[in-house]
Write a protein that holds these residues in place. Structure first.
Motif, PDB file in Angstrom:
ATOM      1  N   GLY A   1      45.492  18.993  51.014  1.00  0.00           N
ATOM      2  CA  GLY A   1      45.798  18.069  50.171  1.00  0.00           C
ATOM      3  C   GLY A   1      44.293  17.179  49.608  1.00  0.00           C
ATOM      4  O   GLY A   1      44.320  17.086  48.664  1.00  0.00           O
ATOM      5  N   ARG A   2      43.380  17.563  50.596  1.00  0.00           N
ATOM      6  CA  ARG A   2      42.249  16.796  50.261  1.00  0.00           C
ATOM      7  C   ARG A   2      41.352  17.614  49.288  1.00  0.00           C
ATOM      8  O   ARG A   2      40.210  17.101  48.841  1.00  0.00           O
ATOM      9  CB  ARG A   2      41.621  16.319  51.597  1.00  0.00           C
ATOM     10  CG  ARG A   2      40.994  17.604  52.280  1.00  0.00           C
ATOM     11  CD  ARG A   2      40.525  17.125  53.695  1.00  0.00           C
ATOM     12  NE  ARG A   2      40.454  18.223  54.584  1.00  0.00           N
ATOM     13  CZ  ARG A   2      40.098  19.364  54.529  1.00  0.00           C
ATOM     14  NH1 ARG A   2      39.236  19.768  53.570  1.00  0.00           N
ATOM     15  NH2 ARG A   2      40.295  20.676  55.421  1.00  0.00           N
ATOM     16  N   THR A   3      41.688  18.830  49.240  1.00  0.00           N
ATOM     17  CA  THR A   3      40.698  19.763  48.578  1.00  0.00           C
ATOM     18  C   THR A   3      40.827  19.664  47.000  1.00  0.00           C
ATOM     19  O   THR A   3      42.163  20.233  46.544  1.00  0.00           O
ATOM     20  CB  THR A   3      40.938  21.155  49.081  1.00  0.00           C
ATOM     21  OG1 THR A   3      40.981  21.491  50.440  1.00  0.00           O
ATOM     22  CG2 THR A   3      40.151  22.221  48.416  1.00  0.00           C
ATOM     23  N   PRO A   4      39.980  19.162  46.203  1.00  0.00           N
ATOM     24  CA  PRO A   4      40.078  19.406  44.870  1.00  0.00           C
ATOM     25  C   PRO A   4      40.578  20.660  44.174  1.00  0.00           C
ATOM     26  O   PRO A   4      39.979  21.736  44.452  1.00  0.00           O
ATOM     27  CB  PRO A   4      38.900  18.801  44.166  1.00  0.00           C
ATOM     28  CG  PRO A   4      38.276  18.614  45.440  1.00  0.00           C
ATOM     29  CD  PRO A   4      38.562  19.291  46.807  1.00  0.00           C
ATOM     30  N   LEU A   5      41.331  20.814  43.154  1.00  0.00           N
ATOM     31  CA  LEU A   5      41.579  21.942  42.442  1.00  0.00           C
ATOM     32  C   LEU A   5      41.281  21.934  40.802  1.00  0.00           C
ATOM     33  O   LEU A   5      42.033  21.188  40.389  1.00  0.00           O
ATOM     34  CB  LEU A   5      43.068  22.473  42.710  1.00  0.00           C
ATOM     35  CG  LEU A   5      43.824  23.339  41.983  1.00  0.00           C
ATOM     36  CD1 LEU A   5      42.768  24.686  42.169  1.00  0.00           C
ATOM     37  CD2 LEU A   5      45.191  23.704  42.164  1.00  0.00           C
ATOM     38  N   VAL A   6      40.519  22.780  40.766  1.00  0.00           N
ATOM     39  CA  VAL A   6      40.196  22.558  39.030  1.00  0.00           C
ATOM     40  C   VAL A   6      40.792  24.004  38.525  1.00  0.00           C
ATOM     41  O   VAL A   6      40.704  25.049  39.081  1.00  0.00           O
ATOM     42  CB  VAL A   6      38.616  22.493  38.636  1.00  0.00           C
ATOM     43  CG1 VAL A   6      38.279  22.447  37.143  1.00  0.00           C
ATOM     44  CG2 VAL A   6      38.333  20.986  39.247  1.00  0.00           C
ATOM     45  N   SER A   7      41.457  23.681  37.379  1.00  0.00           N
ATOM     46  CA  SER A   7      41.890  25.001  36.657  1.00  0.00           C
ATOM     47  C   SER A   7      41.420  25.425  35.291  1.00  0.00           C
ATOM     48  O   SER A   7      40.941  24.288  34.914  1.00  0.00           O
ATOM     49  CB  SER A   7      43.514  25.103  36.645  1.00  0.00           C
ATOM     50  OG  SER A   7      43.848  23.888  35.655  1.00  0.00           O
ATOM     51  N   HIS A   8      41.146  26.445  34.979  1.00  0.00           N
ATOM     52  CA  HIS A   8      40.418  27.190  33.847  1.00  0.00           C
ATOM     53  C   HIS A   8      41.712  27.575  32.843  1.00  0.00           C
ATOM     54  O   HIS A   8      42.253  28.576  33.768  1.00  0.00           O
ATOM     55  CB  HIS A   8      39.469  27.808  34.007  1.00  0.00           C
ATOM     56  CG  HIS A   8      38.259  27.580  32.993  1.00  0.00           C
ATOM     57  ND1 HIS A   8      36.725  27.299  33.527  1.00  0.00           N
ATOM     58  CD2 HIS A   8      38.103  27.421  31.853  1.00  0.00           C
ATOM     59  CE1 HIS A   8      36.136  27.130  32.386  1.00  0.00           C
ATOM     60  NE2 HIS A   8      36.801  27.065  31.488  1.00  0.00           N
ATOM     61  N   VAL A   9      41.738  27.568  31.888  1.00  0.00           N
ATOM     62  CA  VAL A   9      42.783  28.370  31.114  1.00  0.00           C
ATOM     63  C   VAL A   9      42.007  29.195  30.058  1.00  0.00           C
ATOM     64  O   VAL A   9      41.337  28.799  29.451  1.00  0.00           O
ATOM     65  CB  VAL A   9      43.981  27.577  30.132  1.00  0.00           C
ATOM     66  CG1 VAL A   9      44.695  26.937  31.116  1.00  0.00           C
ATOM     67  CG2 VAL A   9      43.056  26.636  29.403  1.00  0.00           C
ATOM     68  N   HIS A  10      42.306  30.624  29.943  1.00  0.00           N
ATOM     69  CA  HIS A  10      41.297  31.585  29.082  1.00  0.00           C
ATOM     70  C   HIS A  10      42.534  32.202  28.219  1.00  0.00           C
ATOM     71  O   HIS A  10      42.591  33.265  28.194  1.00  0.00           O
ATOM     72  CB  HIS A  10      40.823  32.553  29.976  1.00  0.00           C
ATOM     73  CG  HIS A  10      39.902  32.060  31.152  1.00  0.00           C
ATOM     74  ND1 HIS A  10      38.763  31.793  30.725  1.00  0.00           N
ATOM     75  CD2 HIS A  10      39.947  31.947  32.347  1.00  0.00           C
ATOM     76  CE1 HIS A  10      38.009  31.166  31.796  1.00  0.00           C
ATOM     77  NE2 HIS A  10      38.734  31.422  32.861  1.00  0.00           N
ATOM     78  N   GLY A  11      43.225  31.007  27.541  1.00  0.00           N
ATOM     79  CA  GLY A  11      44.014  31.915  26.637  1.00  0.00           C
ATOM     80  C   GLY A  11      45.482  31.064  26.944  1.00  0.00           C
ATOM     81  O   GLY A  11      45.504  30.076  27.721  1.00  0.00           O
ATOM     82  N   SER A  12      46.553  31.733  26.458  1.00  0.00           N
ATOM     83  CA  SER A  12      47.864  31.153  26.738  1.00  0.00           C
ATOM     84  C   SER A  12      48.912  32.267  26.916  1.00  0.00           C
ATOM     85  O   SER A  12      49.156  33.041  26.333  1.00  0.00           O
ATOM     86  CB  SER A  12      48.376  30.237  25.350  1.00  0.00           C
ATOM     87  OG  SER A  12      49.959  29.963  25.704  1.00  0.00           O
ATOM     88  N   VAL A  13      49.235  32.210  28.382  1.00  0.00           N
ATOM     89  CA  VAL A  13      50.350  33.190  28.728  1.00  0.00           C
ATOM     90  C   VAL A  13      51.445  32.818  28.000  1.00  0.00           C
ATOM     91  O   VAL A  13      52.251  33.861  27.594  1.00  0.00           O
ATOM     92  CB  VAL A  13      50.350  33.111  30.261  1.00  0.00           C
ATOM     93  CG1 VAL A  13      51.636  33.884  30.649  1.00  0.00           C
ATOM     94  CG2 VAL A  13      49.001  33.534  30.924  1.00  0.00           C
ATOM     95  N   ALA A  14      51.994  31.606  27.995  1.00  0.00           N
ATOM     96  CA  ALA A  14      53.121  30.985  27.432  1.00  0.00           C
ATOM     97  C   ALA A  14      53.196  31.766  26.026  1.00  0.00           C
ATOM     98  O   ALA A  14      54.375  32.285  25.568  1.00  0.00           O
ATOM     99  CB  ALA A  14      53.549  29.782  27.434  1.00  0.00           C
ATOM    100  N   ARG A  15      52.341  31.487  25.119  1.00  0.00           N
ATOM    101  CA  ARG A  15      52.153  31.994  23.726  1.00  0.00           C
ATOM    102  C   ARG A  15      52.213  33.460  23.622  1.00  0.00           C
ATOM    103  O   ARG A  15      52.872  34.003  22.707  1.00  0.00           O
ATOM    104  CB  ARG A  15      51.167  31.517  23.108  1.00  0.00           C
ATOM    105  CG  ARG A  15      50.893  31.456  21.561  1.00  0.00           C
ATOM    106  CD  ARG A  15      52.035  30.681  20.859  1.00  0.00           C
ATOM    107  NE  ARG A  15      51.925  29.341  20.902  1.00  0.00           N
ATOM    108  CZ  ARG A  15      51.247  28.853  19.884  1.00  0.00           C
ATOM    109  NH1 ARG A  15      50.654  29.112  18.851  1.00  0.00           N
ATOM    110  NH2 ARG A  15      51.224  27.134  19.925  1.00  0.00           N
ATOM    111  N   GLU A  16      51.457  34.091  24.539  1.00  0.00           N
ATOM    112  CA  GLU A  16      51.447  35.653  24.457  1.00  0.00           C
ATOM    113  C   GLU A  16      52.912  36.136  24.903  1.00  0.00           C
ATOM    114  O   GLU A  16      53.227  37.231  24.149  1.00  0.00           O
ATOM    115  CB  GLU A  16      50.401  36.131  25.445  1.00  0.00           C
ATOM    116  CG  GLU A  16      49.150  36.396  24.862  1.00  0.00           C
ATOM    117  CD  GLU A  16      48.125  36.830  25.702  1.00  0.00           C
ATOM    118  OE1 GLU A  16      48.632  37.719  26.286  1.00  0.00           O
ATOM    119  OE2 GLU A  16      46.992  36.501  25.935  1.00  0.00           O
ATOM    120  N   MET A  17      53.357  35.611  25.805  1.00  0.00           N
ATOM    121  CA  MET A  17      54.824  36.073  26.085  1.00  0.00           C
ATOM    122  C   MET A  17      55.825  35.906  24.989  1.00  0.00           C
ATOM    123  O   MET A  17      56.774  36.654  24.815  1.00  0.00           O
ATOM    124  CB  MET A  17      55.292  35.377  27.555  1.00  0.00           C
ATOM    125  CG  MET A  17      54.535  36.088  28.739  1.00  0.00           C
ATOM    126  SD  MET A  17      54.456  37.782  28.988  1.00  0.00           S
ATOM    127  CE  MET A  17      56.030  38.161  29.126  1.00  0.00           C
TER     128      MET A  17
END
Lengths: 54, 409
Positions: free
Chosen positions: B125-141
């Motif tokens: 819980g104490r570990t920070p999580l940063v996410s990067h999006v390299h496009g859109s899986v939702a849009r591609e699907m």
């Protein structure tokens, strides 16, 4: 996987499943699954219901 | 800091995400940080931390998951084979990450929604999580389902709703999501319902020194005498829109013949595209060079860069072309209009509009002064905008911000 692995019934790890069933025929590697269970958060469950109930 | 960069996709791999992870790792390590890379093995059979030689075979996990998550015990997951496939893959990553242990990391930085949701569920819980999006899986699907009606998936189908739901829950599992452009951010907000304040936007960077070294090294390939070179480095897959470029070149050929086109890359559509080239009688004008280890060297021989994609985020090919001082002819797809300023660094045509693209290519072939004006502007823009140092500094600022936020809770 290690051929010498110590296999146990997968039912031993049923606590991570939301709905539990018995599959005595499915064996898993004790060392691998014990290590996994020790690291998982206490409230970890499968499936990931918020994502799959859509 | 000890940093984990993670992805659901294959590592190593020929492609943007792997290049991004490698470049970021190198830069962070030069600054004294320690970086591990987690992802699927190239054969999809293992999850591994590739730089450490740590791995876990999915064979150790899947038989149990497949048996215990059946249509009675897990009906949501079993609504469609695509949902079941991606969810089981995600659970393998969750269990493998627990097996490897995540306690040692000061920050986790994921590179797609699948790995974000997975690691968000199993990290301390104490570990920070940063996410990067390299496009859109939702849009591609969604595009995939629209273009393939035989799949029987429409707006009412669970498989349609699954991908935006996953992207939403991924974003909500991370402390902050980084998008490379406003196009990606807007999709996350409008298609997936992610709140504005959970997304920050900054562009990718390009390693200018490495680029320049390759550019200067050049290539033995030379342009044919009396011809200008239109170059298109792209994977030969549908979303890259090479078929649209070929349509436009067929139109261009009716207008003039002082050009050739180099298509650099490979992919599942190569045969089909080569057939299209022959059908359009372009086989003496269009050359498929395949994968090439020195694209900057080829750019040094080219005059115009073209990218008529159907969907793309922030392709490195455009960044490299601008760094090489080439004017771009691109489509309005995805994040491209945020990369190219029409009439200043290149020209932009509507997605799929082969005739407009042909007219723009013809204009640039005709007008050398205009072509050079756009190319010089593109180079000046690229040197400032695509700075790798800037991207790394912004990434580190996000890391420090997320760590400070977690420490204060």
């Amino acid at each position: 996987m290690n051929q010498q692995a110590f296999s146990v019934m997968s039912d031993l790890y049923n606590r991570i499943f939301v709905n539990q069933i018995s599959n005595p025929e499915i064996l898993v590697d004790y060392a691998v699954w014990n290590r996994i269970l020790q690291s998982l958060p206490k409230d970890y469950k499968l499936p990931d219901e918020p994502v799959t109930y859509i | 800091m000890k940093i984990l960069l993670a992805t659901h996709w294959l590592i190593p791999h020929v492609g943007g995400v792997w290049n991004f992870m490698e470049q970021l790792k190198n830069r962070l390590e030069q600054l004294g940080h320690e970086v591990d890379l987690l992802g699927n093995s190239p054969d999809y059979k293992k999850i591994h931390i590739v730089n450490r030689g740590k791995e876990l075979a999915k064979e150790a996990l899947l038989p149990m998951l497949e048996s215990k998550l059946n249509s009675q015990t897990a009906p949501g997951l079993n609504q469609h084979y695509a949902i079941r496939h991606y969810e089981l893959e995600r659970y393998c990553m969750e269990l493998a990450a627990a097996y490897f242990g995540l306690q040692q990391y000061d920050i986790i930085h994921t590179q797609d929604s699948f790995s974000t949701r997975s690691l968000g569920r199993v990290k301390p819980g104490r570990t920070p999580l940063v996410s990067h999006v390299h496009g859109s899986v939702a849009r591609e699907m969604m595009d995939h389902f629209r273009n393939n009606p035989s799949k029987g998936v429409d707006e009412r189908s669970p498989a349609w709703r699954y991908f935006p739901a996953l992207e939403y829950h991924a974003a909500m599992s991370s402390d902050l999501t980084i998008a490379a452009n406003h196009w990606s951010k807007n999709i996350l907000m409008t298609d997936c319902g992610v709140p504005d304040h959970r997304i920050t936007v900054f562009q990718y960077g390009l390693d200018a020194a490495a680029f320049q070294a390759k550019y200067n090294a050049g290539t033995p390939l030379r342009r044919p005498p009396g011809k200008k070179v239109i170059i298109c480095p792209a994977r030969l897959v549908y979303v890259k829109g090479v078929h649209v470029l070929l349509d436009s070149l067929a139109v261009l050929k009716q207008m003039r013949s002082d050009w050739v086109c180099w298509i650099v890359g490979d992919g599942g559509m190569r045969e089909q595209l080569e057939e299209q080239t022959v059908r359009a009688s372009l086989q003496h004008d269009v050359f498929f060079l395949g994968e090439h280890n020195n694209v900057p060297g080829l750019l040094a021989q080219a005059d115009i860069f073209a990218h008529t994609c159907i969907q793309d985020n922030q392709p490195f090919s455009v960044m490299e072309a601008q760094m090489a001082g080439l004017p771009s002819v691109v489509s309005t797809a995805g994040g491209l209009p945020e990369m190219v300023t029409h009439g200043y660094t290149g020209l932009i045509a509507p997605v799929g509009d082969a005739v407009s693209t042909a007219k723009q290519l013809s204009l640039l072939l005709e007008r050398e002064d205009y072509r050079k004006f756009l190319g010089q502007n593109a180079k000046a823009f690229a040197q400032d905008h695509w700075s790798m140092d800037l991207m790394v500094q912004r990434t580190l600022n996000v890391y420090y911000g997320a760590i400070a936020q977690k420490s204060s809770v």
